[in-house]
Design a protein around this motif. Structure first.
Motif, short mmCIF file in Angstrom:
data_model
loop_
_atom_site.label_atom_id
_atom_site.label_comp_id
_atom_site.label_asym_id
_atom_site.label_seq_id
_atom_site.Cartn_x
_atom_site.Cartn_y
_atom_site.Cartn_z
N VAL A 123 -3.06 -2.98 -6.51
CA VAL A 123 -2.20 -2.06 -7.24
C VAL A 123 -2.41 -2.33 -8.72
O VAL A 123 -2.30 -3.47 -9.17
N TYR A 124 -2.74 -1.28 -9.47
CA TYR A 124 -2.90 -1.36 -10.93
C TYR A 124 -1.64 -0.73 -11.55
O TYR A 124 -1.25 0.37 -11.18
N THR A 155 -6.42 -4.81 -1.03
CA THR A 155 -5.70 -3.70 -1.65
C THR A 155 -5.23 -4.18 -3.01
O THR A 155 -4.66 -5.27 -3.12
N ARG A 196 -1.86 -6.61 -11.85
CA ARG A 196 -2.58 -6.31 -10.62
C ARG A 196 -1.86 -7.04 -9.49
O ARG A 196 -1.66 -8.25 -9.56
N LYS A 221 3.17 4.28 -4.90
CA LYS A 221 2.52 5.50 -5.35
C LYS A 221 2.47 5.53 -6.87
O LYS A 221 3.36 4.98 -7.53
N PRO A 222 1.45 6.17 -7.45
CA PRO A 222 1.42 6.31 -8.91
C PRO A 222 2.72 6.91 -9.43
O PRO A 222 3.28 7.83 -8.84
N ASP A 275 -0.11 2.79 -11.79
CA ASP A 275 -1.14 3.74 -12.22
C ASP A 275 -1.97 4.22 -11.05
O ASP A 275 -2.26 5.41 -10.93
N ARG A 276 -2.40 3.28 -10.20
CA ARG A 276 -3.24 3.65 -9.06
C ARG A 276 -3.31 2.50 -8.06
O ARG A 276 -2.97 1.36 -8.40
N LEU A 277 -3.77 2.82 -6.87
CA LEU A 277 -4.06 1.84 -5.83
C LEU A 277 -5.52 1.99 -5.46
O LEU A 277 -6.07 3.08 -5.53
N ALA A 278 -6.13 0.89 -5.05
CA ALA A 278 -7.53 0.93 -4.62
C ALA A 278 -7.74 -0.09 -3.53
O ALA A 278 -7.11 -1.15 -3.52
N ARG A 311 0.81 -1.22 0.00
CA ARG A 311 0.00 0.00 0.00
C ARG A 311 0.84 1.27 0.00
O ARG A 311 0.32 2.37 -0.17
#
Length: 126
Positions: free
Chosen positions: A116-117, A114, A96, A51-52, A71-74, A48
């Motif tokens: 990560v993309y 969590t 992913r 960072k992008p 690219d992003r985390l969600a 987590r």
């Protein structure tokens, strides 16, 4: 990469064998535990913190290295995990990284995932 990690916390990360090989067209999926059987620190403990724009690499079975950019985390509730968004087809090589999150001390379980993309930016020999 190995197969999906066994359910026991502390196992190594594993590639979901029904997803593309890391660096191939589509969303490759690697799952790993956030904790271990002997401590709170598992293979994806710091996932987590990505960072992008940051990069990471995956060494493939043929010893080549695929380099990805975040690219992003969600974070998603396990009960409403967006399967198509995570596992659905893409028009470029992506990855992913998935681990547990949202520890619930009342149940001693993780309520979230969590994700990560990231996308492939290069590859090279190890």
């Amino acid at each position: 990469m190995a197969a999906v990690p066994p359910g026991e916390a502390g196992s190594p990360a594993g590639w979901y064998k029904y997803s593309p090989t890391p660096g191939a067209l589509g969303p490759s999926v690697i799952l790993g535990h956030v904790n271990s059987t002997t401590s709170n620190v598992g293979i994806f403990y710091r996932l987590r913190e990505l960072k992008p724009g940051q990069t990471f690499s995956v060494t493939r079975a043929d010893r080549s290295v695929a380099v990805f950019q975040v690219d992003r985390l969600a974070d998603f509730k396990k009960a409403t995990f967006p399967t198509l968004d995570v596992y659905g087809n893409t028009n470029r090589p992506e990855i992913r990284l998935i681990t547990c999150g949202g520890y619930n001390p009342a149940t001693n379980l993780y309520d979230d995932n969590t994700v990560v993309y990231a996308h492939l930016i290069s590859s090279h020999r190890a």
